[in-house]
Enzyme design. Structure first.
Site, PDB file in Angstrom:
ATOM      1  N   ASN A   9       0.868  -1.179   0.000  1.00 49.16           N
ATOM      2  CA  ASN A   9       0.000   0.000   0.000  1.00 49.16           C
ATOM      3  C   ASN A   9       0.904   1.227   0.000  1.00 49.16           C
ATOM      4  O   ASN A   9       1.493   1.559   1.024  1.00 49.16           O
ATOM      5  CB  ASN A   9      -0.900  -0.024   1.246  1.00 49.16           C
ATOM      6  CG  ASN A   9      -1.763   1.215   1.362  1.00 49.16           C
ATOM      7  OD1 ASN A   9      -1.821   2.017   0.430  1.00 49.16           O
ATOM      8  ND2 ASN A   9      -2.426   1.373   2.503  1.00 49.16           N
ATOM      9  N   TRP A  10       0.997   1.850  -1.160  1.00 48.28           N
ATOM     10  CA  TRP A  10       1.913   3.001  -1.291  1.00 48.28           C
ATOM     11  C   TRP A  10       1.376   4.244  -0.584  1.00 48.28           C
ATOM     12  O   TRP A  10       2.093   5.218  -0.435  1.00 48.28           O
ATOM     13  CB  TRP A  10       2.142   3.324  -2.775  1.00 48.28           C
ATOM     14  CG  TRP A  10       2.907   2.282  -3.540  1.00 48.28           C
ATOM     15  CD1 TRP A  10       3.391   1.082  -3.062  1.00 48.28           C
ATOM     16  CD2 TRP A  10       3.290   2.334  -4.921  1.00 48.28           C
ATOM     17  NE1 TRP A  10       4.033   0.404  -4.059  1.00 48.28           N
ATOM     18  CE2 TRP A  10       3.995   1.150  -5.215  1.00 48.28           C
ATOM     19  CE3 TRP A  10       3.094   3.274  -5.944  1.00 48.28           C
ATOM     20  CZ2 TRP A  10       4.503   0.873  -6.488  1.00 48.28           C
ATOM     21  CZ3 TRP A  10       3.599   3.011  -7.214  1.00 48.28           C
ATOM     22  CH2 TRP A  10       4.299   1.823  -7.478  1.00 48.28           C
ATOM     23  N   LYS A  11       0.093   4.231  -0.214  1.00 52.26           N
ATOM     24  CA  LYS A  11      -0.554   5.396   0.408  1.00 52.26           C
ATOM     25  C   LYS A  11      -0.336   6.629  -0.469  1.00 52.26           C
ATOM     26  O   LYS A  11      -0.271   6.493  -1.696  1.00 52.26           O
ATOM     27  CB  LYS A  11      -0.039   5.574   1.836  1.00 52.26           C
ATOM     28  CG  LYS A  11      -0.199   4.286   2.668  1.00 52.26           C
ATOM     29  CD  LYS A  11       0.040   4.461   4.134  1.00 52.26           C
ATOM     30  CE  LYS A  11      -0.150   3.134   4.846  1.00 52.26           C
ATOM     31  NZ  LYS A  11       0.029   3.228   6.288  1.00 52.26           N
ATOM     32  N   HIS A  96      -9.363   1.218   4.922  1.00 48.27           N
ATOM     33  CA  HIS A  96      -8.095   1.389   5.636  1.00 48.27           C
ATOM     34  C   HIS A  96      -8.335   2.299   6.849  1.00 48.27           C
ATOM     35  O   HIS A  96      -9.125   3.235   6.781  1.00 48.27           O
ATOM     36  CB  HIS A  96      -7.037   1.993   4.703  1.00 48.27           C
ATOM     37  CG  HIS A  96      -5.666   1.912   5.287  1.00 48.27           C
ATOM     38  ND1 HIS A  96      -5.230   2.802   6.244  1.00 48.27           N
ATOM     39  CD2 HIS A  96      -4.655   1.034   5.100  1.00 48.27           C
ATOM     40  CE1 HIS A  96      -3.987   2.472   6.598  1.00 48.27           C
ATOM     41  NE2 HIS A  96      -3.630   1.395   5.923  1.00 48.27           N
ATOM     42  N   GLU A  98      -6.722   4.663   8.004  1.00 50.56           N
ATOM     43  CA  GLU A  98      -6.497   6.097   7.748  1.00 50.56           C
ATOM     44  C   GLU A  98      -7.738   6.725   7.114  1.00 50.56           C
ATOM     45  O   GLU A  98      -8.047   7.888   7.361  1.00 50.56           O
ATOM     46  CB  GLU A  98      -5.248   6.272   6.861  1.00 50.56           C
ATOM     47  CG  GLU A  98      -3.980   5.984   7.657  1.00 50.56           C
ATOM     48  CD  GLU A  98      -2.834   5.397   6.849  1.00 50.56           C
ATOM     49  OE1 GLU A  98      -2.862   5.455   5.612  1.00 50.56           O
ATOM     50  OE2 GLU A  98      -1.899   4.871   7.490  1.00 50.56           O
ATOM     51  N   GLU A 168      -5.084  -4.843  10.495  1.00 50.92           N
ATOM     52  CA  GLU A 168      -4.046  -3.844  10.713  1.00 50.92           C
ATOM     53  C   GLU A 168      -4.319  -3.122  12.034  1.00 50.92           C
ATOM     54  O   GLU A 168      -5.150  -2.192  12.066  1.00 50.92           O
ATOM     55  CB  GLU A 168      -4.040  -2.826   9.571  1.00 50.92           C
ATOM     56  CG  GLU A 168      -3.801  -3.435   8.215  1.00 50.92           C
ATOM     57  CD  GLU A 168      -3.244  -2.410   7.228  1.00 50.92           C
ATOM     58  OE1 GLU A 168      -2.205  -2.700   6.646  1.00 50.92           O
ATOM     59  OE2 GLU A 168      -3.830  -1.331   7.082  1.00 50.92           O
ATOM     60  N   GLY A 174       2.905   2.306  10.796  1.00 51.60           N
ATOM     61  CA  GLY A 174       3.868   3.393  10.644  1.00 51.60           C
ATOM     62  C   GLY A 174       4.590   3.764  11.931  1.00 51.60           C
ATOM     63  O   GLY A 174       5.266   4.778  12.003  1.00 51.60           O
ATOM     64  N   SER A 214       3.809  -2.149  10.296  1.00 53.35           N
ATOM     65  CA  SER A 214       5.268  -2.256  10.496  1.00 53.35           C
ATOM     66  C   SER A 214       5.811  -3.633  10.125  1.00 53.35           C
ATOM     67  O   SER A 214       6.742  -4.128  10.765  1.00 53.35           O
ATOM     68  CB  SER A 214       5.644  -1.870  11.930  1.00 53.35           C
ATOM     69  OG  SER A 214       5.258  -0.536  12.199  1.00 53.35           O
ATOM     70  N   GLY A 235       3.039  -1.123   4.219  1.00 53.59           N
ATOM     71  CA  GLY A 235       3.061   0.316   3.945  1.00 53.59           C
ATOM     72  C   GLY A 235       4.468   0.765   3.620  1.00 53.59           C
ATOM     73  O   GLY A 235       4.962   0.581   2.503  1.00 53.59           O
ATOM     74  N   GLY A 236       5.154   1.334   4.598  1.00 52.37           N
ATOM     75  CA  GLY A 236       6.481   1.939   4.397  1.00 52.37           C
ATOM     76  C   GLY A 236       7.450   1.067   3.613  1.00 52.37           C
ATOM     77  O   GLY A 236       8.105   1.546   2.672  1.00 52.37           O
TER      78      GLY A 236
HETATM   79  P1  13P Z   1       3.288   0.353   7.670  1.00 51.63           P
HETATM   80  O1  13P Z   1       3.795  -0.928   7.050  1.00 51.63           O
HETATM   81  O2  13P Z   1       4.004   1.578   7.182  1.00 51.63           O
HETATM   82  O3  13P Z   1       3.220   0.261   9.168  1.00 51.63           O
HETATM   83  O4  13P Z   1       1.770   0.536   7.149  1.00 51.63           O
HETATM   84  C1  13P Z   1       0.888  -0.523   7.205  1.00 51.63           C
HETATM   85  C2  13P Z   1      -0.328  -0.157   6.464  1.00 51.63           C
HETATM   86  O5  13P Z   1      -1.084   0.698   6.880  1.00 51.63           O
HETATM   87  C3  13P Z   1      -0.596  -0.847   5.189  1.00 51.63           C
HETATM   88  O6  13P Z   1      -1.873  -0.582   4.714  1.00 51.63           O
END
Ligand code: 13P
Length: 254
Positions: A9-11, A96, A98, A168, A174, A214, A235-236
């Site tokens: 997920n590149w966000k 998600h 967020e 999640e 993050g 993470s 994510g990251g």
């Molecule tokens: P991180 O891997 O950056 O913690 O993010 C997870 C995430 O929200 C994937 O959708």
């Protein structure tokens, strides 16, 4: 056998040229990853139509990160499921944390978005997960059970074949703070049980449940070794092709 998936997920990261370069690097390295693992990248809307040809011919599938809760019309700034489908993408992430937290995404909206996505022929990664205060109050099982039943119980066993769940925990996203493999496994097992209670054992067994929060090359193998963890939503670490591929490679040792 349920599918093993590593999804990135590149966000809201990468410009279009950066996204194309990242997708190219992922597509090139994807061939090394174990055959049993499917790879998905979820890119910003602006990138999708340009990434589809870059990923074509590789094992990497393309996903959006959200979709509109209406089919078309006067909804300025929104992107419909038919628009997504026309870019060549085949998945969308929905719910998600967020989006739930910053954009008021409710379970009711998620039912509608999931319905529209499935009708358009998109597969869905539905995200669930408790926040820190809910975890500290010991409400995590209850919160996740509620999120699963409020959205997924509106769909049929047949439709569940096109839905992947991602657990999640918000406190692990993050933050560098991963849920322990045991903490993740007990929620994944609970999700499978909830699915089983409504849809029956077969759907519960066949549904892919990803862990996100993470997840990185150093902890992926331990997480993926758990019986109810079928991969990760990253994510990251998905913003670096080498790290993303290294996470997929963790399936080699499992
Ligand atoms: P991180 O891997 O950056 O913690 O993010 C997870 C995430 O929200 C994937 O959708």
């Amino acid at each position: 056998m349920r599918k093993k998936i590593v999804a990135g997920n590149w966000k809201m990261n990468t410009t279009v040229p950066e996204g194309i370069a990242l997708a190219k690097a992922v597509a090139e390295k994807a061939a090394q990853t174990p055959e049993k693992v499917d790879l998905i990248v979820a890119a910003p809307f602006t990138h999708l139509a340009l990434l589809a040809p870059v990923l074509e011919g590789s094992k990497v599938q393309l996903s959006a990160q959200n979709c509109a809760d209406h089919t078309s019309g006067a909804y300025t700034g929104e992107v419909s499921v038919d628009m997504l489908k026309s870019t060549g993408c085949t998945w969308t992430i929905l719910g998600h944390s967020e989006r739930r937290q910053y954009y008021g995404e409710t379970d009711e909206k998620l039912v509608e978005k999931t319905r529209l996505a499935l009708e358009a022929g998109l597969d869905v990664i539905l995200c669930v997960g408790e926040n820190l205060s809910e975890r500290e109050a010991g409400e995590h099982f209850h919160v996740v059970t509620d999120q699963i039943s409020s959205v997924l119980f509106h769909f049929s066993a047949e439709q569940m074949k096109h839905i992947v769940v991602a657990y999640e925990p918000v406190w692990a996203i993050g933050t560098g703070k991963t849920a322990t493999a045991q903490q993740a496994e007990e929620i994944h097992a609970c999700i499978r049980e909830v699915l089983g209670s409504h849809f029956g054992l077969q759907v519960a067994e066949d549904t892919t449940i990803l862990y996100g929060g993470s997840c990185k090359p150093s902890n992926a193998a331990e997480l993926f070794a758990q019986k109810d963890i079928d991969g990760g939503l990253i994510g990251g670490a998905s913003l670096k092709a080498d790290d993303f591929i290294a996470i997929a490679m963790a399936w080699q040792s499992v």
